[in-house]
Structure formats: structure tokens, C-alpha cells
Enzyme design. Sequence first.
Site, short mmCIF file in Angstrom:
data_model
loop_
_atom_site.label_atom_id
_atom_site.label_comp_id
_atom_site.label_asym_id
_atom_site.label_seq_id
_atom_site.Cartn_x
_atom_site.Cartn_y
_atom_site.Cartn_z
CB THR A 463 57.62 -30.29 -19.95
OG1 THR A 463 56.10 -30.51 -20.75
CG2 THR A 463 58.35 -31.38 -21.20
CD GLU A 716 64.48 -31.13 -26.71
OE1 GLU A 716 65.01 -32.14 -27.20
OE2 GLU A 716 63.98 -30.78 -27.38
MO1 MOS Z 1 63.14 -34.12 -27.63
S1 MOS Z 1 64.54 -35.07 -28.55
O1 MOS Z 1 62.33 -33.15 -29.31
O2 MOS Z 1 61.79 -34.54 -26.68
#
Ligand code: MOS
Length: 750
Positions: A463, A716
Amino acid sequence: MDGSIGTPIPRRDAMAKATGAAQYAADFGHTGTAYAALKLSSVARGRITRVDTAAAEAVPGVQLVLTHRDMNQDLGAETFIMKGGHMQSSFMPLTSDEVHYSGQIVGLVVADTTEAAEQAARVLNLEYAAQHGFASIDDPGRTKNTVEKPEITVGDADAAMAKAPVRVDQEYSTPAQHHNPMELYATTASWNDGKLTVHSPSQWVMGQRAALATIFGIAAEEVHVVSPYIGGAFGCKATLLPHTVLVAAAARRLGRPVKLVVPRDAMFTVGSFRPATRNRIAFGAERDGTMVAMVHEAVGQTAEVDHIAFPGTNVTSRMYDIANIKTSESTIATDVNTPGFQRAPAEASSFFAFESAVDELAVALGMDPIELRIKNEPKVDPVKGLPWSSRSLVQCYRRGAELFGWDKRTPGVGSMQTDDGVLIGYGCATATYPSAMVPAAAHVALSADGLLRVRTSAHDVGTGAYTVLGQVAADVLGIADEHVRVELGDSDLPSGPMSGGSVTTGSAGSAVHMAAMALREKLLLVATAAKGPFAGRDPATLQFASGHVVGADGTAHSLADILKASPAGSLDASAEWKPDLMDAEKMQASLLGGFALEGPVTKTHAIYSFGAQFAEVRVDPLLRTIRVSRMVGAFACGRIINPRTARSNLAGGMVWGASFALLEQSQVDHPRARFANQDLAGYHISSCADIGEVTAEIVDETDTVVNAIGAKAVGEIGIVGMPAAIANAVYHATGIRVRKTPILIEDLLG
Ligand code: MOS
């Protein structure tokens, strides 16, 4: 380069990853390592009636053959009852002769080489008394179990629905989907003087540490979990997986390090997956588009061994200003491994249904789907009446529509075509993701050479955490990016959060910010002390910029010079951060590897990120192939620490959303009650050729409530609205409403 907050600096770990210098779990070696292989159950349900290890033990180089007959002594079954806690499943393989699902671990073989271990696993002979199993929620005779707690009731939805002049009421379905990160699950475990070291890709090293300590009956400090680099983890590496426990037990028995790399096909059953869902969504509206009633009945697949639910209704009930809401959640147990977190676990499936239904309502009303959404935009949380910490969804729609060219859309079905007759469809959908907060600790240190070290046991799962957490500290201290080092993914570091639920930047970032502020105070004290370069000045008049402290008159002294005035020649500071409303006891439990979060709905606010997503699809009029030619998403997620890494997360989520809409499904072999397509040839995911233009836009937003740095969830949200936006675009192109994913050619044959 200036690495302050808001600067799009490249990833700190990019070079290490691109050149192969980054060490992933399976890359770590110990001298004398033995290699493990798994034996998986070939039946879905029943008992193991006979174990014959002779052939396996006869394979040259085999050191250990473990089945349920051996492991009971090592692992007390009661320690695994940690539902919703550290373990991915409360079922631990090799603790009884029962078989609960196909692909269950029924044996673990350890040998001097991987080849010998695999050969021995093949010839390990088990006999079963098999019963018929069920792996699909569509199998006949499956019963629904109501999940009590998440029911939401506002007003009287049934009465309002009955009176509403315009109604839609439909059921939508999504299949089971499986995690397929590039990096396979892998564990190396070694014991030294009663201390356990585990290399395993992990989104939660502190949680793994706590769980392994409990299971093996040792102190948490005697467990060291290391996971500096992770080759993709979207929930599947969040909790402790059973094979890690088995590998650690085998290493203890052998007195030798043991390494297991889980093969791709086994990834489908030894870890978690996104369960199949059915969502019934009903809306009632006035003719002017005012929504008056909403019903959402969610049904999710679960496992016989672990009844768990991922309640999307918590989120769908907060999207529109509706006075009458009724939701329910239920599960259908199947003979499969325990489902678990998979990117936007509650939201992705439920929003495919929910935002498809909103589009159906817009069609029924003859309204533009964006105007329908904006008309019903809630001023406060419709469930609790609480204010939003920030909610810029309307701005996201305006900006996204402009970037996408929504004004060029002609509403009629099939009304947009290319010159050669390819049908063009435009669709949109709303995305949201909760911003929950987890306590975190961090340590920052400035050394005489001018290097700033930032340390917390949070994780960079791809990320950009290595990059953004460094920026948070650099911003406070005015230090250039190249002088910052970040350490993550190691349970010996100050306690970071589980890097799941999109909490890392906000939670670990708040701790890093606090630690950097404490270090700033110390630097100011030294600088203004009798022997300091700014002796006698008021600290409030001093600024930090470009590695210097600068006075109001322009005098500047480097941080290195200031450190010379400190007794040790270096300075450091630590901080522990918790969400405002959390009590101290909960914070401490969380820092020790327990699970505690605050939000997204607190006593005072509802805290969510929001986004508007758009898709253009092209459908061949004869072949009915569907291509996603363009995707646009505009998102408001509070303060963005690094627009480059944020956009990458958002765009990646959108790509996965397209994959969800058109490709992904775990096919169930009904007679054998197993997932049939357990490899990347059979389990389709989008590749570059499937994806056209992707635009991820960030809408400016200030959130003063969410946490110390004002950063809401980014990780997400990108996937959440995309499947519905694509389904809505397919409807616009073809007039066919497909209420299931993946949307396939055969669904458009009419
Ligand atoms: Mo996310 S489903 O908490 O990596």
C-alpha cells in the site's frame, strides 16, 4: 526531495522490490532448514479411518510425518477457540480424525528437501469414511441461520414500502472468490532456547505473536514474528493461519528450522476466501425520487466449522436519507474452510447488490442515477442520527462526472454506439469504506548523521506504508525524504495495528505523528537551552524546514548542529496513540496484540470515506463480449499523505472491481463439494489486457474528527462501487440487468 505530507514521493521500497533485494518470508534461510509439504483431504466430509505412514517414512530424507494421531499432544484443541480473534479459523487441522472440508490439512511431512517432502506427502496413505458434503449455498437443503446482532430497524419499512408509489425489489448474488496474491503463504519457524522465530507474510505481526505465544504456552516476548515485505495481502494474511502453527510445532519436535511454502492450489483451502452472497434489496420511493423505504436482507456463505458473517447492511443502511430502514443478516453453513477478510469484505459484495438496485430505481423513476443519489444524500447518519466526521460524496459525484464526461450520456438503453455498432454503456455507483481506528505505538530517532528512523510494527502490504509513515514524521521535523528510514513488519518494534480494514495510515500515522511531535519538543528544548544554538529564544518562534531549525530573523542551524548540543549527540521519542473515545485498558490490550477498534460509528460521529465511481463498457453486438474501456473514480478520504500511493491503491481497487464484475468466481464441484478451479488457469483475474483507462481522482477534504492526522481509509474503497458501476453500464448498453457476478457472455445472449 521534500517528503512532507501531500508530496507524491515514490515508494521507499520500490528499488528493493524491483531489484529483488527485498526479502519475502520464503527468502529467509537458516542453516539446517528442513522442508515441509502438506497432505490435503480428498474428501469434503467424514472421518479418517486409517493412517498408513510406512511409504511416506520410507522416502529418503524424510524426517517427520505428522497426522492427527501425532498433533493432539502438541496442540491442545481448546487454545484455538479464538473466534474473531487471532486465528483465521477456530478449527485447527490435525487435532482430530474429522474431515470438515475438501482440501483440509490432514498431514504434514518434513524432509531434508522439498522434493522428498512432496513425494512423501503424495504416498502418505489415508483412508476415509466419507459422507456427502455441500460446498455451495445453492445446494438443496441448506438452512439459513439468522445472525441476531446486526439487525437494523429505523421507522417502519414494511408500511412505508406498501404505500410507496415506486418500488424495486430484487435479489442479487455473488459467488465465492479466492485470494490469489502473487506471494504464496509461506512460513519458516525456528526455535532457539525455547524462543520461537517465525518468518511469515503477515498483516498483523503483533497478533501472530500473541496467538503463537498462547498456543505454545510461552511469553509473548519469546515469540518473534518477522514480515518486512509482503507480496500482496488483502485480508488473507491478516490473521494467523493454521499451517503456521503446524510448521512451528514440527520445528519444535525436530529441533530444526522448518520451512513450508504453500502451493497455489492449496492456497484455496488452507487460507481464507470471500464467501458467496445473496442480497435482497428493496427500495420504495415517491415519484419525485424521494426514497422512503429500504429493505436489505443479506445472506452469506459460512463454514460448518465457524459461523461468521460480514455484515454489509451496517454500511448500506448509511448511504441514503431514508426514514424507514429494515435490514437482516443470515448465514448458510457449508462444508468449506472458514471464509474471511478479502478486500472490502462486507462492502464489495453488498454494494454490487445495493448500488445495482439504486440504478434500477433510477430507471423505474426515469431519473438520472446521479441526481437520484444526490437528492437522497443524508445530512446525518440515517441510523443513529449522528453527524458525519466528513462526507464529500456530492463533490465526488460532481468531479467524477466531469472527468468521465457523464453529460455525454444519452439515457436510452443501447442509445450509444461506436461507428461500427459496438454498444457503449455508461454506469455509476457509490463507494464507501468505514474509517475504524486502532491504537498504535511508534518510536522515532534522530542520529548524529542526520538520519531520522521511524519504527512501528505496522505493515506495508503493498500500500505504501513505508513511504507515507516516513512522510508523517518528516513533515513534523522538516526533514528531506532521503534522510528518512522506516522499519515495519517486525514484532520487536513498537506495537503497530493489524494492517487490515484500511486502518494503517490513520492509526499508525497518528502514533508516528505524536512521536515526531515529542521529538520536535526535545529538539526545541536542546536548541534553546543555555548551550544550544538558539539559547534564550522563545521555542514558539522557531520553525523546522529543510533539515534546519530556523529563527524568526532567518538564522538557521542544522539539526545535526542542534544534536551536538544534546548530551548523547542524538535524540529519540516514543508515543502511544489511541482513538479519543477508547479507554486506556482497551488500548493496552490492543497494543499487546489483542484486537480493539473504535468506529466507524463512535458515540459522537459516523466516520467513513466516500467515492463516486464510473464505468464505460463496450459490448460487441454479436459476440456479446464485454470490455471495460474506461473507469473513473473520485474519492474523498480526508487528508491524503501521498497522492501517488493513494492513487495506486484506489486504481488497484478499481481494477479488482472490474475483475469482480466480469471474471472472478470459485467454481463449485457440487458432487465432490470442493472448489474446482484451484489455479490461475481456472480462476480468472483481470490482467492488463482486460483493463482500459483508469482514472483515480482525489477530492480535497478536511476531517478534523477522525484522528491526529486527519487521514481516513484509502486502501479498500476503490473496489467497492466498481462492480455495480460496471453492471449498471452493461444495462445501459444492452437493456439486460444482470443481477449476479461475474457478468458473462452467456448472461447477455438474451
Ligand atoms: Mo483488508 S480485507 O482488511 O486486507
